[in-house]
Write a protein that holds these residues in place. Sequence first.
Motif, PDB file in Angstrom:
ATOM      1  N   TYR A 723     -11.267  -1.658  -8.277  1.00 43.38           N
ATOM      2  CA  TYR A 723     -10.060  -2.286  -7.731  1.00 43.38           C
ATOM      3  C   TYR A 723      -9.068  -1.307  -7.112  1.00 43.38           C
ATOM      4  CZ  TYR A 723     -11.534  -6.540 -10.104  1.00 43.38           C
ATOM      5  OH  TYR A 723     -12.238  -7.649 -10.501  1.00 43.38           O
ATOM      6  N   SER A 724      -9.331  -0.010  -7.179  1.00 42.31           N
ATOM      7  CA  SER A 724      -8.371   0.937  -6.627  1.00 42.31           C
ATOM      8  C   SER A 724      -8.173   0.724  -5.130  1.00 42.31           C
ATOM      9  CB  SER A 724      -8.835   2.374  -6.888  1.00 42.31           C
ATOM     10  OG  SER A 724      -8.728   2.672  -8.252  1.00 42.31           O
ATOM     11  N   LYS A 725      -9.277   0.555  -4.420  1.00 39.26           N
ATOM     12  CA  LYS A 725      -9.164   0.383  -2.968  1.00 39.26           C
ATOM     13  C   LYS A 725      -8.763  -1.037  -2.606  1.00 39.26           C
ATOM     14  CE  LYS A 725     -11.343   2.051   1.208  1.00 39.26           C
ATOM     15  NZ  LYS A 725     -12.488   2.818   1.758  1.00 39.26           N
ATOM     16  N   ILE A 726      -9.208  -2.009  -3.427  1.00 36.71           N
ATOM     17  CA  ILE A 726      -8.911  -3.409  -3.103  1.00 36.71           C
ATOM     18  C   ILE A 726      -7.437  -3.721  -3.332  1.00 36.71           C
ATOM     19  CG2 ILE A 726      -9.388  -5.800  -3.760  1.00 36.71           C
ATOM     20  CD1 ILE A 726     -12.200  -4.916  -4.500  1.00 36.71           C
ATOM     21  N   VAL A 733      -9.106   7.689  -6.912  1.00 36.23           N
ATOM     22  CA  VAL A 733      -8.809   6.881  -8.085  1.00 36.23           C
ATOM     23  C   VAL A 733      -7.688   7.491  -8.914  1.00 36.23           C
ATOM     24  CG1 VAL A 733      -9.761   5.911 -10.200  1.00 36.23           C
ATOM     25  CG2 VAL A 733     -11.157   5.988  -8.136  1.00 36.23           C
ATOM     26  N   VAL A 734      -7.698   8.818  -9.061  1.00 40.06           N
ATOM     27  CA  VAL A 734      -6.680   9.476  -9.875  1.00 40.06           C
ATOM     28  C   VAL A 734      -5.299   9.266  -9.268  1.00 40.06           C
ATOM     29  CG1 VAL A 734      -5.876  11.688 -10.780  1.00 40.06           C
ATOM     30  CG2 VAL A 734      -8.318  11.174 -10.738  1.00 40.06           C
ATOM     31  N   ASN A 735      -5.194   9.456  -7.962  1.00 38.78           N
ATOM     32  CA  ASN A 735      -3.890   9.252  -7.310  1.00 38.78           C
ATOM     33  C   ASN A 735      -3.416   7.811  -7.446  1.00 38.78           C
ATOM     34  OD1 ASN A 735      -3.973  11.898  -6.554  1.00 38.78           O
ATOM     35  ND2 ASN A 735      -4.471  11.526  -4.407  1.00 38.78           N
ATOM     36  N   VAL A 736      -4.361   6.876  -7.298  1.00 41.21           N
ATOM     37  CA  VAL A 736      -4.002   5.468  -7.404  1.00 41.21           C
ATOM     38  C   VAL A 736      -3.487   5.147  -8.810  1.00 41.21           C
ATOM     39  CG1 VAL A 736      -4.932   3.131  -7.431  1.00 41.21           C
ATOM     40  CG2 VAL A 736      -5.510   4.675  -5.566  1.00 41.21           C
ATOM     41  N   ILE A 738      -2.047   7.202 -10.910  1.00 43.33           N
ATOM     42  CA  ILE A 738      -0.746   7.826 -11.135  1.00 43.33           C
ATOM     43  C   ILE A 738       0.354   7.120 -10.360  1.00 43.33           C
ATOM     44  CG2 ILE A 738       0.584   9.947 -10.772  1.00 43.33           C
ATOM     45  CD1 ILE A 738      -1.977  11.515 -11.312  1.00 43.33           C
ATOM     46  N   VAL A 739       0.077   6.744  -9.118  1.00 40.51           N
ATOM     47  CA  VAL A 739       1.130   6.231  -8.245  1.00 40.51           C
ATOM     48  C   VAL A 739       1.287   4.719  -8.362  1.00 40.51           C
ATOM     49  CG1 VAL A 739       1.891   6.024  -5.849  1.00 40.51           C
ATOM     50  CG2 VAL A 739       0.822   8.129  -6.650  1.00 40.51           C
ATOM     51  N   ASP A 740       0.171   3.995  -8.565  1.00 40.79           N
ATOM     52  CA  ASP A 740       0.232   2.538  -8.523  1.00 40.79           C
ATOM     53  C   ASP A 740       0.093   1.913  -9.916  1.00 40.79           C
ATOM     54  OD1 ASP A 740       0.207   1.672  -5.517  1.00 40.79           O
ATOM     55  OD2 ASP A 740      -1.183   3.347  -5.662  1.00 40.79           O
ATOM     56  N   ARG A 742       0.016   3.219 -12.837  1.00 34.80           N
ATOM     57  CA  ARG A 742       0.955   3.787 -13.800  1.00 34.80           C
ATOM     58  C   ARG A 742       2.200   4.303 -13.098  1.00 34.80           C
ATOM     59  NH1 ARG A 742      -1.320   8.458 -16.707  1.00 34.80           N
ATOM     60  NH2 ARG A 742       0.677   8.333 -17.787  1.00 34.80           N
ATOM     61  N   GLY A 743       2.618   3.584 -12.065  1.00 31.10           N
ATOM     62  CA  GLY A 743       3.753   4.043 -11.269  1.00 31.10           C
ATOM     63  C   GLY A 743       5.040   4.156 -12.059  1.00 31.10           C
ATOM     64  N   VAL A 744       5.310   3.174 -12.912  1.00 29.01           N
ATOM     65  CA  VAL A 744       6.545   3.215 -13.698  1.00 29.01           C
ATOM     66  C   VAL A 744       6.522   4.380 -14.677  1.00 29.01           C
ATOM     67  CG1 VAL A 744       7.967   1.932 -15.328  1.00 29.01           C
ATOM     68  CG2 VAL A 744       6.854   0.729 -13.451  1.00 29.01           C
ATOM     69  N   ASP A 745       5.363   4.618 -15.275  1.00 25.81           N
ATOM     70  CA  ASP A 745       5.233   5.736 -16.204  1.00 25.81           C
ATOM     71  C   ASP A 745       5.437   7.061 -15.476  1.00 25.81           C
ATOM     72  OD1 ASP A 745       4.571   6.961 -18.724  1.00 25.81           O
ATOM     73  OD2 ASP A 745       2.643   7.478 -17.848  1.00 25.81           O
ATOM     74  N   THR A 746       4.874   7.171 -14.289  1.00 22.47           N
ATOM     75  CA  THR A 746       5.042   8.397 -13.502  1.00 22.47           C
ATOM     76  C   THR A 746       6.493   8.600 -13.107  1.00 22.47           C
ATOM     77  OG1 THR A 746       2.802   8.109 -12.628  1.00 22.47           O
ATOM     78  CG2 THR A 746       4.257   9.609 -11.444  1.00 22.47           C
TER      79      THR A 746
END
Length: 800
Positions: A723-726, A733-736, A738-740, A742-746
């Motif tokens: 689902y990372s790309k969808i 995947v790692v960037n997704v 961290i940024v999406d 787990r965006g609030v955590d980041t």
Amino acid sequence: MTSDLTWVAMLLPFAAAVVAPWLTARTGAAAAWFLALAPALAFAHFAGFLPEVAAGERVTGGYAWVPSLNLSFSWFIDGLSLTFALLITGIGALIVLYAGGYMKGHPQQGRFIGFILLFMGAMLGLVVSDSFLMLFVFWELTSITSFLLIGFDHSREASRRAALQALVVTGGGGLILLAGMIFIWNITGVSQLSLLLSTGDALRESPFYLAALLLVLGGAFTKSAQFPFHFWLPNAMEAPTPVSAYLHSATMVKAGVYLLMRLNPVMGETPAWEILLPFFGGITLLVGSILAVRQTDLKLMLAYTTVASLGLLVMLTGFDTEHAVEAAVLYLVAHSLFKGALFMVAGAIDHESGTRDIRRLGGLGKLMPITFAAALLAGISMAGLPPLFGFLAKEEIYYALAGTSPRAILFTAVAVIGNALMFVIAFAVGLKPFIGPEGDTPKHAHEGPVMLWIGPLTLSVLALLGALFSGIAHRFVTSPMASAVDGELQTVTIGLIPSLGAALALSVVTVILGVVLYMGLERLRAAVDRVVTGLGLSPDRGFDHFISGLVRFSTSLTRYVQNGRLETYITASFVFVAIALLVTPFVYGELPTVLNLPTEFDLHEMAILVIAVIGVIAVLTANDRLTAIVCLGIQGFAVAVIFLLYGAPDLSFTQFMVETLSVVILALVMTRLKLSPSDHRPALARLMDGSLAIACGLGFGLMLVATTSGPFDGSLSAFFAEYSKIIAHGANVVNVIIVDFRGVDTLGEIGVVMITGLSILALIRIRVGGAPAAPVLAEPVPSDVEPHPAPPKKKRGTAK
């Protein structure tokens, strides 16, 4: 049978409470007539269920709140809850009218009636609640609203103390009850009373039955003022009389009795139930009735007999004879009627004569004839004489208790003594103030307005009609209620014509003993007062000692735990972390699995581990803090290399960056702040800190080994890969993550780093710039003296 309008009836008192201050401000005492319509309409709604409930049906309804947790906003109406609902709304409507007359002219009358209506809604919600959560919420809401009512006259210290005491005792008992309901939920798997009643012996057969029972009794005993928690109820008489007539006779104090009656089908008929309830109920009956004759204040006399009556109800609920439940049901209804009426009579006497002291009252019968009629009828019912409903209750009590076993004889004697003393109080309140010569009262008494006598007269007449037409009362009220309490079909048949036997003989003995004691009331009061004064100790004083001791203990503990030292807080945190990580494997027997450590290492892996160990030794043997900080980075770099070897280059790169920045920043801080270059801690402190560090490290290591030694669950990895790309439109995947994902955590981590950086910058600037000079405090200038003007500044280049 289901009902969709019950929630409207439940909300009517709350709605009336909202408009009560506004309406009272505009219409004065007449607002009580309009506000009484809310409980009256609720009473009419619940009265409509009488035919169906009498036929054996149950009324249910509600809405799912959290279906996954089986939590709902639901109601359950059978004979027990319906009787309570009718008492709450019916007596509540009369109390609102009574409050309108009693508080007439008071600047806060609207607020007071609003509090009464709030409590009424809370109590109504309690008795019709089906879900455990709903019951608990309304249970605690009754404690909060009673706190507001008892402490209504908050300018008086006695009122504030009584309100706080009631809140602490009943609110604390509510928390104990919450634990008990969680136990019941865990044992049976249901969170609704209607479903609980169909679980049979599941609770009784559970090994946790006794724990659940003790917790439930803790909540019920505190709410219903059972010994040794009885002291809060008489102290609550500091509240205005409408509060006493409603909360502490017919509603709130019976909440604990309601709970015990509700749980009797699933928790009763066990040795613990049949020992604890009669024992504490019997003691409460004796203590309350004995202390009642010591009082001279009408409200306090009634308050202590309320304690005694609650003890009698608890004793009957736990008694294991055939008719004990029927006796409890009859007495509960009778007590609500006569005690509510007598409390209102006491308030009317106080309102019209200016005193409640029985030694100063007399001759009010010809001055207050309607109030006298209501008081006499209620007193006869309380004394257990025909033709009032209290007579039916007393006959059934003796019929249920009488027996030849030592246990039956003991509790029968307790009931006779208690009823005889309540006989004394019944006529001391309902007869003595109205006969004889007129007393020396602050005001010349006369009959009060209709709002003051319509309530007690109505309740007294209902007690009379209930006895005269007992067949109808049994069919629609007492028989369905007894069936709900017993869990099986029960038919109450007792009438005004007594049957010859032990019950009638015990009634005669009670009356004779009561008359004798009434004739010598003054001597009896003096004797009891000498005994109680000689004892010196009381639960009421014990409560004060408990509260003062709790405050001292809390203060000492706070000073020790919250001492303002960061070192203490960090140490405590790591102590609990170590306990959580190390104790769990031992308790649950998972240590052997955890210790399945790998036995083979590659040469380069061993080299990295050796470097990490060397770094630890270097940190421990460093002569100054700066060297220790630099050596501390060795472990971080070793971990980064391990990440790299195991195929996580992005994580390894992040670790390298974090370690590099950490060492640089810490070194910069240490250099700028010029902290002590060596550790001045004593050897014992070093040993404790080192042991704690080893314990935490060992705990985290064991947890990681236990986690990685288990089978790998790739479902989460598959989810992110799919689902990372969808969803996030990213191939990395790692960037997704961290940024999406787990965006609030980041974002939170970025905020922490930024705040840390700003804090370090502030520390450096303070140290470089030096501590700011202390402000120079100017001497105070007298108000009548003009301050000297500041001398003008000299311009550059001017001649001296």
